[in-house]
Design a protein around this motif. Sequence first.
Motif, PDB file in Angstrom:
ATOM      1  N   LYS A  39       0.888  -1.313  -0.001  1.00 19.17           N
ATOM      2  CA  LYS A  39      -0.005  -0.117   0.018  1.00 19.17           C
ATOM      3  C   LYS A  39       0.821   1.272   0.218  1.00 19.17           C
ATOM      4  CE  LYS A  39      -3.588  -2.537   0.013  1.00 19.17           C
ATOM      5  NZ  LYS A  39      -4.635  -2.952  -1.076  1.00 19.17           N
ATOM      6  N   PHE A  40       1.844   1.356   0.811  1.00 19.45           N
ATOM      7  CA  PHE A  40       2.898   2.177   0.765  1.00 19.45           C
ATOM      8  C   PHE A  40       3.348   2.506  -0.495  1.00 19.45           C
ATOM      9  CE2 PHE A  40       3.230   1.915   5.420  1.00 19.45           C
ATOM     10  CZ  PHE A  40       2.978   3.282   5.939  1.00 19.45           C
ATOM     11  N   ARG A  41       3.976   1.611  -1.335  1.00 22.04           N
ATOM     12  CA  ARG A  41       4.417   1.541  -2.556  1.00 22.04           C
ATOM     13  C   ARG A  41       3.634   2.120  -3.720  1.00 22.04           C
ATOM     14  NH1 ARG A  41      10.018   1.677  -2.893  1.00 22.04           N
ATOM     15  NH2 ARG A  41      10.984  -0.251  -1.964  1.00 22.04           N
ATOM     16  N   GLU A  42       2.317   1.673  -3.578  1.00 21.40           N
ATOM     17  CA  GLU A  42       1.368   2.048  -4.633  1.00 21.40           C
ATOM     18  C   GLU A  42       1.075   3.635  -4.433  1.00 21.40           C
ATOM     19  OE1 GLU A  42      -2.089  -0.161  -3.749  1.00 21.40           O
ATOM     20  OE2 GLU A  42      -1.330  -1.850  -4.147  1.00 21.40           O
ATOM     21  N   ASN A  43       1.415   3.958  -3.134  1.00 16.39           N
ATOM     22  CA  ASN A  43       1.066   5.544  -2.928  1.00 16.39           C
ATOM     23  C   ASN A  43       2.244   6.467  -2.998  1.00 16.39           C
ATOM     24  OD1 ASN A  43      -1.901   6.385  -1.986  1.00 16.39           O
ATOM     25  ND2 ASN A  43      -1.501   4.167  -1.270  1.00 16.39           N
ATOM     26  N   GLY A  44       3.395   5.887  -3.501  1.00 15.78           N
ATOM     27  CA  GLY A  44       4.462   6.554  -3.717  1.00 15.78           C
ATOM     28  C   GLY A  44       5.610   6.644  -2.774  1.00 15.78           C
ATOM     29  N   PHE A  45       5.458   5.854  -1.616  1.00 14.29           N
ATOM     30  CA  PHE A  45       6.458   5.948  -0.542  1.00 14.29           C
ATOM     31  C   PHE A  45       7.653   5.310  -0.871  1.00 14.29           C
ATOM     32  CE2 PHE A  45       2.473   7.739   1.585  1.00 14.29           C
ATOM     33  CZ  PHE A  45       2.855   8.555   2.559  1.00 14.29           C
ATOM     34  N   PHE A  46       8.703   5.674  -0.059  1.00  8.25           N
ATOM     35  CA  PHE A  46       9.827   4.849  -0.098  1.00  8.25           C
ATOM     36  C   PHE A  46      10.219   4.656   1.348  1.00  8.25           C
ATOM     37  CE2 PHE A  46      11.269   9.106  -0.383  1.00  8.25           C
ATOM     38  CZ  PHE A  46      12.328   9.145   0.832  1.00  8.25           C
ATOM     39  N   PRO A  47      10.757   3.311   1.408  1.00 12.26           N
ATOM     40  CA  PRO A  47      11.347   2.965   2.826  1.00 12.26           C
ATOM     41  C   PRO A  47      12.803   3.212   3.121  1.00 12.26           C
ATOM     42  CG  PRO A  47      11.247   0.945   1.716  1.00 12.26           C
ATOM     43  CD  PRO A  47      10.997   2.187   0.796  1.00 12.26           C
ATOM     44  N   LEU A  78      15.105  10.394  -3.772  1.00 10.54           N
ATOM     45  CA  LEU A  78      15.586   9.664  -2.536  1.00 10.54           C
ATOM     46  C   LEU A  78      15.166   8.409  -2.583  1.00 10.54           C
ATOM     47  CD1 LEU A  78      14.121  12.621  -0.493  1.00 10.54           C
ATOM     48  CD2 LEU A  78      16.477  11.793  -0.713  1.00 10.54           C
ATOM     49  N   SER A  79      14.136   7.837  -3.288  1.00 13.31           N
ATOM     50  CA  SER A  79      13.843   6.600  -3.634  1.00 13.31           C
ATOM     51  C   SER A  79      14.873   5.664  -4.060  1.00 13.31           C
ATOM     52  CB  SER A  79      12.575   6.629  -4.570  1.00 13.31           C
ATOM     53  OG  SER A  79      11.415   7.125  -3.925  1.00 13.31           O
ATOM     54  N   TRP A  80      15.513   6.168  -4.955  1.00 13.83           N
ATOM     55  CA  TRP A  80      16.660   5.573  -5.742  1.00 13.83           C
ATOM     56  C   TRP A  80      18.011   5.521  -4.656  1.00 13.83           C
ATOM     57  CZ3 TRP A  80      21.821   6.952  -6.696  1.00 13.83           C
ATOM     58  CH2 TRP A  80      22.417   6.173  -7.639  1.00 13.83           C
ATOM     59  N   ILE A  81      18.015   6.731  -3.791  1.00 15.31           N
ATOM     60  CA  ILE A  81      19.289   6.661  -2.850  1.00 15.31           C
ATOM     61  C   ILE A  81      19.025   5.497  -1.783  1.00 15.31           C
ATOM     62  CG2 ILE A  81      20.513   7.978  -0.870  1.00 15.31           C
ATOM     63  CD1 ILE A  81      19.981  10.478  -2.647  1.00 15.31           C
ATOM     64  N   TYR A  82      17.644   5.303  -1.188  1.00 17.93           N
ATOM     65  CA  TYR A  82      17.341   4.424  -0.377  1.00 17.93           C
ATOM     66  C   TYR A  82      16.782   3.064  -0.871  1.00 17.93           C
ATOM     67  CZ  TYR A  82      18.134   8.073   3.150  1.00 17.93           C
ATOM     68  OH  TYR A  82      18.776   9.018   3.643  1.00 17.93           O
ATOM     69  N   ARG A  83      17.163   2.808  -2.028  1.00 17.73           N
ATOM     70  CA  ARG A  83      16.613   1.683  -2.898  1.00 17.73           C
ATOM     71  C   ARG A  83      16.925   0.323  -1.922  1.00 17.73           C
ATOM     72  NH1 ARG A  83      20.726   3.356  -5.382  1.00 17.73           N
ATOM     73  NH2 ARG A  83      22.365   2.085  -6.147  1.00 17.73           N
ATOM     74  N   GLU A  84      16.316  -0.659  -1.998  1.00 17.78           N
ATOM     75  CA  GLU A  84      16.816  -1.961  -1.251  1.00 17.78           C
ATOM     76  C   GLU A  84      17.641  -2.836  -2.116  1.00 17.78           C
ATOM     77  OE1 GLU A  84      13.414  -3.279   1.619  1.00 17.78           O
ATOM     78  OE2 GLU A  84      12.330  -2.400   0.139  1.00 17.78           O
TER      79      GLU A  84
END
Length: 323
Positions: free
Chosen positions: A126-134, A317-323
């Motif tokens: 659900k977070f991913r669907e709404n554009g969040f990154f962990p 930031l999503s790319w920097i903190y990618r898993e």
Amino acid sequence: MNEINVVIVTKGKDLPPMGCKNFFHSEALFRMIENTPGQRPYMAIAYDGGKIVGHMLVMLRRRGSLIPPYLFTQARVYGEGEYEEGCDKEEVFGQILQHTMKKLRRDLCLYVEFSDLSVKMFGYGKFRENGFFPVHWMEIHNSLHSLPPAKRLTYRTRKNIIKARRAGLTTAIAQTEKEYNDFFRIIKNYLTFNIRMYIPDLRLFHELKDNGSCKLFITKYNGKIISGCLCVYSDGNCYLWYLASRHKIHRRRVNALTVWGAMQDAYEDGYRHVYFMDVGLPFRKNRFREFILGFGGKPVGTYRWFRFSFKWLNNILSWIYRE
């Protein structure tokens, strides 16, 4: 389950009756935030027919400073909210999250942060669907029900507590408005240059005190407050929300006595756990994390979820903190 309808309430007078066990999503905290300058509460409520099946409190914060210069609005959520037993919790959360993000985008919120989720992987899709990154984060949980906390202390922490007492330091629960005001000045000086940490208006501390939702533990030397920690209590657990001390003192020694006072009080009152709410990023060397671990807690790897309103910034930031 029927079609879920989500309503976002921004005024206390419009809140429907709700059963609240989690303090961070309660009607009481909603009203405190509503009365605090610089903050606005949003309560997202999910209905299945005419029945409330879930609700989530979002704190919208206005942040700004001249040194360093910045001005923006941030949305903060502690945990995923509260839900009725038997409902599809993640599905209801997904609906609440989608409607909340639409509202926050309209209100020009710079970024949204979720922390302290009950389970690390909760709502991942659900977070991913709404554009969040962990972002990988560290939490520390201290159990109080299986072993007395005194038996969990490390040698160094026990030594710091003993030295603090020998030096004449004493810890007690704050009782007066002046003591809360003094602690507010300490925490403001302690965190002023930390952009990530948020310092609420003094009104919130007084609201918490008047509501009986918190305890402020203060450590004094020669009658002067030099350290303090604010704890809130929810559903049988103690949450250490803020910890701060004056500059140019033996911080480890002083803070050890302050935290120990809070832990002893929670143990004596029958709380199950103490949760340290912001231990920080899981760097290999983290002095604050090592200090907190000295009380015998368990380190827990988890996620914090972020979403920025600027798509290009969110993508970077999503790319920097990618898993």
